[in-house]
Design a protein around this motif. Structure first.
Motif, PDB file in Angstrom:
ATOM      1  N   PHE A 400     -24.098   4.424   7.789  1.00 53.02           N
ATOM      2  CA  PHE A 400     -23.100   5.161   7.021  1.00 53.02           C
ATOM      3  C   PHE A 400     -21.757   4.443   6.872  1.00 53.02           C
ATOM      4  O   PHE A 400     -20.891   4.895   6.116  1.00 53.02           O
ATOM      5  CB  PHE A 400     -22.871   6.530   7.667  1.00 53.02           C
ATOM      6  CG  PHE A 400     -24.139   7.315   7.809  1.00 53.02           C
ATOM      7  CD1 PHE A 400     -24.872   7.683   6.701  1.00 53.02           C
ATOM      8  CD2 PHE A 400     -24.631   7.649   9.070  1.00 53.02           C
ATOM      9  CE1 PHE A 400     -26.067   8.394   6.834  1.00 53.02           C
ATOM     10  CE2 PHE A 400     -25.814   8.350   9.217  1.00 53.02           C
ATOM     11  CZ  PHE A 400     -26.533   8.728   8.095  1.00 53.02           C
ATOM     12  N   ILE A 401     -21.568   3.316   7.581  1.00 54.73           N
ATOM     13  CA  ILE A 401     -20.310   2.577   7.451  1.00 54.73           C
ATOM     14  C   ILE A 401     -20.568   1.160   6.939  1.00 54.73           C
ATOM     15  O   ILE A 401     -20.082   0.776   5.867  1.00 54.73           O
ATOM     16  CB  ILE A 401     -19.553   2.536   8.796  1.00 54.73           C
ATOM     17  CG1 ILE A 401     -19.173   3.968   9.228  1.00 54.73           C
ATOM     18  CG2 ILE A 401     -18.289   1.677   8.670  1.00 54.73           C
ATOM     19  CD1 ILE A 401     -18.466   4.055  10.560  1.00 54.73           C
ATOM     20  N   PHE A 402     -21.353   0.373   7.688  1.00 59.10           N
ATOM     21  CA  PHE A 402     -21.534  -1.021   7.310  1.00 59.10           C
ATOM     22  C   PHE A 402     -22.293  -1.198   5.994  1.00 59.10           C
ATOM     23  O   PHE A 402     -21.848  -1.938   5.120  1.00 59.10           O
ATOM     24  CB  PHE A 402     -22.250  -1.789   8.427  1.00 59.10           C
ATOM     25  CG  PHE A 402     -21.357  -2.145   9.582  1.00 59.10           C
ATOM     26  CD1 PHE A 402     -20.016  -2.422   9.375  1.00 59.10           C
ATOM     27  CD2 PHE A 402     -21.837  -2.216  10.870  1.00 59.10           C
ATOM     28  CE1 PHE A 402     -19.175  -2.760  10.426  1.00 59.10           C
ATOM     29  CE2 PHE A 402     -21.007  -2.540  11.931  1.00 59.10           C
ATOM     30  CZ  PHE A 402     -19.680  -2.807  11.708  1.00 59.10           C
ATOM     31  N   LEU A 403     -23.459  -0.543   5.847  1.00 57.52           N
ATOM     32  CA  LEU A 403     -24.279  -0.761   4.647  1.00 57.52           C
ATOM     33  C   LEU A 403     -23.557  -0.362   3.360  1.00 57.52           C
ATOM     34  O   LEU A 403     -23.394  -1.204   2.466  1.00 57.52           O
ATOM     35  CB  LEU A 403     -25.622  -0.041   4.776  1.00 57.52           C
ATOM     36  CG  LEU A 403     -26.609  -0.274   3.620  1.00 57.52           C
ATOM     37  CD1 LEU A 403     -26.922  -1.760   3.474  1.00 57.52           C
ATOM     38  CD2 LEU A 403     -27.897   0.505   3.842  1.00 57.52           C
ATOM     39  N   PRO A 404     -23.074   0.891   3.226  1.00 57.17           N
ATOM     40  CA  PRO A 404     -22.339   1.229   1.993  1.00 57.17           C
ATOM     41  C   PRO A 404     -21.022   0.466   1.874  1.00 57.17           C
ATOM     42  O   PRO A 404     -20.626   0.066   0.773  1.00 57.17           O
ATOM     43  CB  PRO A 404     -22.111   2.739   2.111  1.00 57.17           C
ATOM     44  CG  PRO A 404     -22.269   3.059   3.548  1.00 57.17           C
ATOM     45  CD  PRO A 404     -23.223   2.057   4.105  1.00 57.17           C
ATOM     46  N   GLY A 405     -20.345   0.253   3.005  1.00 58.69           N
ATOM     47  CA  GLY A 405     -19.065  -0.448   2.977  1.00 58.69           C
ATOM     48  C   GLY A 405     -19.206  -1.889   2.522  1.00 58.69           C
ATOM     49  O   GLY A 405     -18.408  -2.381   1.707  1.00 58.69           O
ATOM     50  N   LEU A 406     -20.229  -2.587   3.002  1.00 56.60           N
ATOM     51  CA  LEU A 406     -20.424  -3.984   2.637  1.00 56.60           C
ATOM     52  C   LEU A 406     -20.915  -4.122   1.197  1.00 56.60           C
ATOM     53  O   LEU A 406     -20.557  -5.089   0.502  1.00 56.60           O
ATOM     54  CB  LEU A 406     -21.403  -4.651   3.604  1.00 56.60           C
ATOM     55  CG  LEU A 406     -20.868  -4.847   5.032  1.00 56.60           C
ATOM     56  CD1 LEU A 406     -21.971  -5.275   5.979  1.00 56.60           C
ATOM     57  CD2 LEU A 406     -19.731  -5.864   5.041  1.00 56.60           C
ATOM     58  N   LEU A 407     -21.737  -3.180   0.739  1.00 56.49           N
ATOM     59  CA  LEU A 407     -22.146  -3.177  -0.674  1.00 56.49           C
ATOM     60  C   LEU A 407     -20.926  -2.999  -1.576  1.00 56.49           C
ATOM     61  O   LEU A 407     -20.786  -3.666  -2.607  1.00 56.49           O
ATOM     62  CB  LEU A 407     -23.162  -2.061  -0.936  1.00 56.49           C
ATOM     63  CG  LEU A 407     -24.595  -2.305  -0.471  1.00 56.49           C
ATOM     64  CD1 LEU A 407     -25.421  -1.033  -0.588  1.00 56.49           C
ATOM     65  CD2 LEU A 407     -25.243  -3.425  -1.287  1.00 56.49           C
ATOM     66  N   PHE A 408     -20.019  -2.093  -1.170  1.00 54.86           N
ATOM     67  CA  PHE A 408     -18.779  -1.876  -1.921  1.00 54.86           C
ATOM     68  C   PHE A 408     -17.936  -3.144  -1.943  1.00 54.86           C
ATOM     69  O   PHE A 408     -17.424  -3.551  -2.994  1.00 54.86           O
ATOM     70  CB  PHE A 408     -17.992  -0.714  -1.298  1.00 54.86           C
ATOM     71  CG  PHE A 408     -16.600  -0.562  -1.844  1.00 54.86           C
ATOM     72  CD1 PHE A 408     -16.384   0.004  -3.090  1.00 54.86           C
ATOM     73  CD2 PHE A 408     -15.496  -0.993  -1.101  1.00 54.86           C
ATOM     74  CE1 PHE A 408     -15.106   0.126  -3.605  1.00 54.86           C
ATOM     75  CE2 PHE A 408     -14.218  -0.864  -1.597  1.00 54.86           C
ATOM     76  CZ  PHE A 408     -14.022  -0.304  -2.855  1.00 54.86           C
ATOM     77  N   LEU A 409     -17.791  -3.804  -0.790  1.00 56.36           N
ATOM     78  CA  LEU A 409     -16.999  -5.033  -0.709  1.00 56.36           C
ATOM     79  C   LEU A 409     -17.597  -6.138  -1.573  1.00 56.36           C
ATOM     80  O   LEU A 409     -16.868  -6.885  -2.239  1.00 56.36           O
ATOM     81  CB  LEU A 409     -16.902  -5.515   0.738  1.00 56.36           C
ATOM     82  CG  LEU A 409     -15.893  -4.836   1.662  1.00 56.36           C
ATOM     83  CD1 LEU A 409     -15.892  -5.521   3.016  1.00 56.36           C
ATOM     84  CD2 LEU A 409     -14.496  -4.863   1.068  1.00 56.36           C
ATOM     85  N   PHE A 410     -18.936  -6.240  -1.551  1.00 52.43           N
ATOM     86  CA  PHE A 410     -19.587  -7.301  -2.331  1.00 52.43           C
ATOM     87  C   PHE A 410     -19.314  -7.126  -3.819  1.00 52.43           C
ATOM     88  O   PHE A 410     -19.094  -8.109  -4.540  1.00 52.43           O
ATOM     89  CB  PHE A 410     -21.095  -7.305  -2.068  1.00 52.43           C
ATOM     90  CG  PHE A 410     -21.819  -8.418  -2.763  1.00 52.43           C
ATOM     91  CD1 PHE A 410     -21.776  -9.714  -2.248  1.00 52.43           C
ATOM     92  CD2 PHE A 410     -22.519  -8.195  -3.938  1.00 52.43           C
ATOM     93  CE1 PHE A 410     -22.427 -10.755  -2.892  1.00 52.43           C
ATOM     94  CE2 PHE A 410     -23.169  -9.232  -4.594  1.00 52.43           C
ATOM     95  CZ  PHE A 410     -23.128 -10.517  -4.067  1.00 52.43           C
ATOM     96  N   ILE A 411     -19.323  -5.870  -4.295  1.00 52.06           N
ATOM     97  CA  ILE A 411     -19.071  -5.609  -5.717  1.00 52.06           C
ATOM     98  C   ILE A 411     -17.589  -5.773  -6.053  1.00 52.06           C
ATOM     99  O   ILE A 411     -17.218  -6.388  -7.057  1.00 52.06           O
ATOM    100  CB  ILE A 411     -19.552  -4.188  -6.091  1.00 52.06           C
ATOM    101  CG1 ILE A 411     -21.078  -4.099  -5.944  1.00 52.06           C
ATOM    102  CG2 ILE A 411     -19.148  -3.825  -7.516  1.00 52.06           C
ATOM    103  CD1 ILE A 411     -21.623  -2.683  -5.994  1.00 52.06           C
ATOM    104  N   ILE A 412     -16.723  -5.247  -5.173  1.00 55.49           N
ATOM    105  CA  ILE A 412     -15.284  -5.226  -5.469  1.00 55.49           C
ATOM    106  C   ILE A 412     -14.669  -6.628  -5.434  1.00 55.49           C
ATOM    107  O   ILE A 412     -13.611  -6.864  -6.043  1.00 55.49           O
ATOM    108  CB  ILE A 412     -14.537  -4.272  -4.501  1.00 55.49           C
ATOM    109  CG1 ILE A 412     -13.258  -3.708  -5.153  1.00 55.49           C
ATOM    110  CG2 ILE A 412     -14.192  -4.970  -3.196  1.00 55.49           C
ATOM    111  CD1 ILE A 412     -13.513  -2.752  -6.262  1.00 55.49           C
TER     112      ILE A 412
END
Length: 513
Positions: A400-412
């Motif tokens: 709930f933190i790393f997976l969605p957070g890192l996907l967001f960072l990769f796109i942003i």
């Protein structure tokens, strides 16, 4: 009969094992059929069907074994090879999987990079689909030199590789690139994506980002990998069914809130998920999860006559993967993925008895640990004692933190580096501390138990005791005796050396010493 696809899959598995390990497995298959006929009252038509599954997969595997031989002349020194995947550079050594254009046979290429300038050039240049003229010598991969140690030759043979090509002369500037296929474009997306992570992400965050987004653990340090393995949470930094399920749920959640229709999202996922499997490395666990998800989405979305259940999807994925490559049954990730998933799917009734999320998480971790027990002992000779507690902390953290957070960072990162750096700061702090905590705790010897590799007899005891334990639990008989059976077998394995009257002296080959 609801279990007939499961029994057909078990028949196929026994057929594959018979081809690899010997026809004596036929005795086990006949006992299996007799048990179905006498206990489950299976009719003769189904007995014949299961026999056909056994025979078909036996001959398919036997054919694969006969074809799995080298056609390269051992004394050949001139090669025209094509790079079929990304290269790995460690120090002054380059390693890659290449295909000989004449025989189409795969080899492991090793090359000592002579200069720092050439190394920088190779790091910044993709060799994917490059065709190169190379001089080199073929060497047979090494065997395991100690009992139960890693057998590199056997590992490569299961991947249809028989030779290591040690390069003696290579003019890299003369290489030419052939036309990319769709598969090559996806591989290139993976290579470029990992490169972007290495370039832009903080060094503490990049290894976890590459592992969770593209399924590569190449950037993780040996200390971190060992720590996560000893804590029993290594599965969280390997893309598996959990990550695929979370990704599908995330797409549905976002899509529905943006006004998309559920059926349309399902159709998009059916197309996208196979591409996702390739981009994340197409490991057995990812392939299994993607095939299951696609099959379930197809039957649900198109309202077919046969509504596929999760166990059916698991069986179909096994049958599809093993018919394409029966050697896959020896892959550790494949074994753990199927065994643990199968145990969890059959334990849905057990888990439904617990209402709180914490209880479900605890017992899900416990079931996974017990189901994997024989495999963990066979392959790694030890079991993590803090696995359940560690999963209570790390599963929510990664899910709930790393997976969605890192996907967001990769796109942003492609939109605004200022926003990227702002959020990356907090995730980096969290990732660094979580890895440090794992390394600190795993350094204590009491975090793991080392009974050693069990014998075939003890492995059988483990399997039988786990089956009885889960079966009794599922039927509501939560007797301490039934639930403790696997741990009683483990205790017996630990005690046996102390009461065994004979000893042994083992000589260890330490190589360069």
């Amino acid at each position: 009969m609801k279990e007939k696809l499961v029994f057909a899959t078990l028949s196929a598995l026994l057929g594959i094992i018979s081809a690899f390990e010997g026809i004596w497995i036929l005795v086990i298959f006949l006992l299996f059929l007799y048990g179905l006929w006498s206990i489950k009252k299976v009719n003769n038509k189904l007995i014949l069907l299961f026999t056909l599954f056994y025979v078909f997969y036996y001959f398919a595997s036997d054919l694969s074994i006969k074809q799995n031989t080298s056609t390269l002349p051992p004394l050949k020194t001139q090669f025209l090879v094509q790079f079929s995947d990304e290269v790995k550079i460690d120090g002054d050594r380059l390693r890659a999987i290449v295909s000989d254009l004449e025989t189409k046979e795969k080899m492991v290429l090793t090359y000592k990079i002579p200069t720092q300038m050439l190394k920088e050039q190779l790091i910044n240049t993709s060799l994917l689909k490059n065709i190169c003229s190379i001089s080199g010598e073929l060497e047979t991969p090494g065997l395991s030199r100690n009992l139960n140690s890693f057998n590199y030759r056997k590992y490569l043979k299961q991947k249809h590789i028989f030779w290591e090509l040690n390069v003696t002369s290579w003019n890299i500037s003369s290489c030419t690139r052939s036309r990319f296929t769709m598969l090559d474009h996806l591989k290139m997306m993976r290579i470029n994506g990992i490169s972007e992570i290495e370039k832009n992400f903080p060094k503490e965050l990049a290894p976890i980002a590459a592992a969770l987004i593209f399924g590569t653990r190449e950037l993780l340090t040996e200390e971190t990998l060992t720590a996560y393995q000893r804590l029993g949470v290594i599965h969280l930094i390997s893309i598996s069914g959990l990550h695929v399920a979370l990704l599908v749920s995330l797409i549905f959640y976002i899509g529905i809130r943006l006004g998309a229709i559920k059926e349309k999202l399902s159709k998009i996922l059916i197309v996208v998920l196979p591409f996702y499997a390739i981009i994340t490395g197409a490991t057995p666990s990812v392939n299994r999860a993607v095939i299951m998800a696609v099959l379930i989405l197809i039957t649900t979305n198109f309202q077919s006559l046969y509504q596929l259940k999760s166990v059916d999807g698991l069986c179909f994925s096994f049958l599809l993967l093993t018919i394409t490559n029966p050697y896959m049954i020896y892959n550790i990730g494949f074994q753990l993925s199927f065994i643990v998933t199968f145990a969890l799917l059959l334990s849905t009734f057990i888990l439904s008895n617990y209402s709180s999320s914490l209880s479900k998480l605890v017992f899900t971790s416990y079931i996974s640990q017990v189901a994997a027990l024989p495999l963990l002992l066979y392959h790694f000779f030890e079991i993590p004692l803090l696995s359940i507690l560690a999963n209570l902390l790390y599963i929510p953290l990664y899910s709930f933190i790393f997976l969605p957070g890192l996907l967001f960072l990769f796109i942003i990162q492609f939109i605004s580096m200022d926003v990227f750096h702002f959020f990356a700061f907090f995730l980096t702090l969290l990732a660094d501390n979580s890895s440090r905590l794992a390394e600190y705790i795993s350094a204590f010897s009491w975090t793991r138990l080392v009974p050693g590799r069990p014998s075939l007899l003890f492995t059988s005891f483990y399997v039988i005791s786990i089956f009885i334990s889960f079966y009794s639990w599922d039927r509501g008989r939560q007797s301490r005796i039934y639930l403790s059976l696997p741990w009683l077998v483990l205790s017996l394995q630990l005690l046996l050396p102390n009461i065994y009257s004979e000893g042994a002296v083992t000589f260890i080959d330490v190589g360069q010493g």
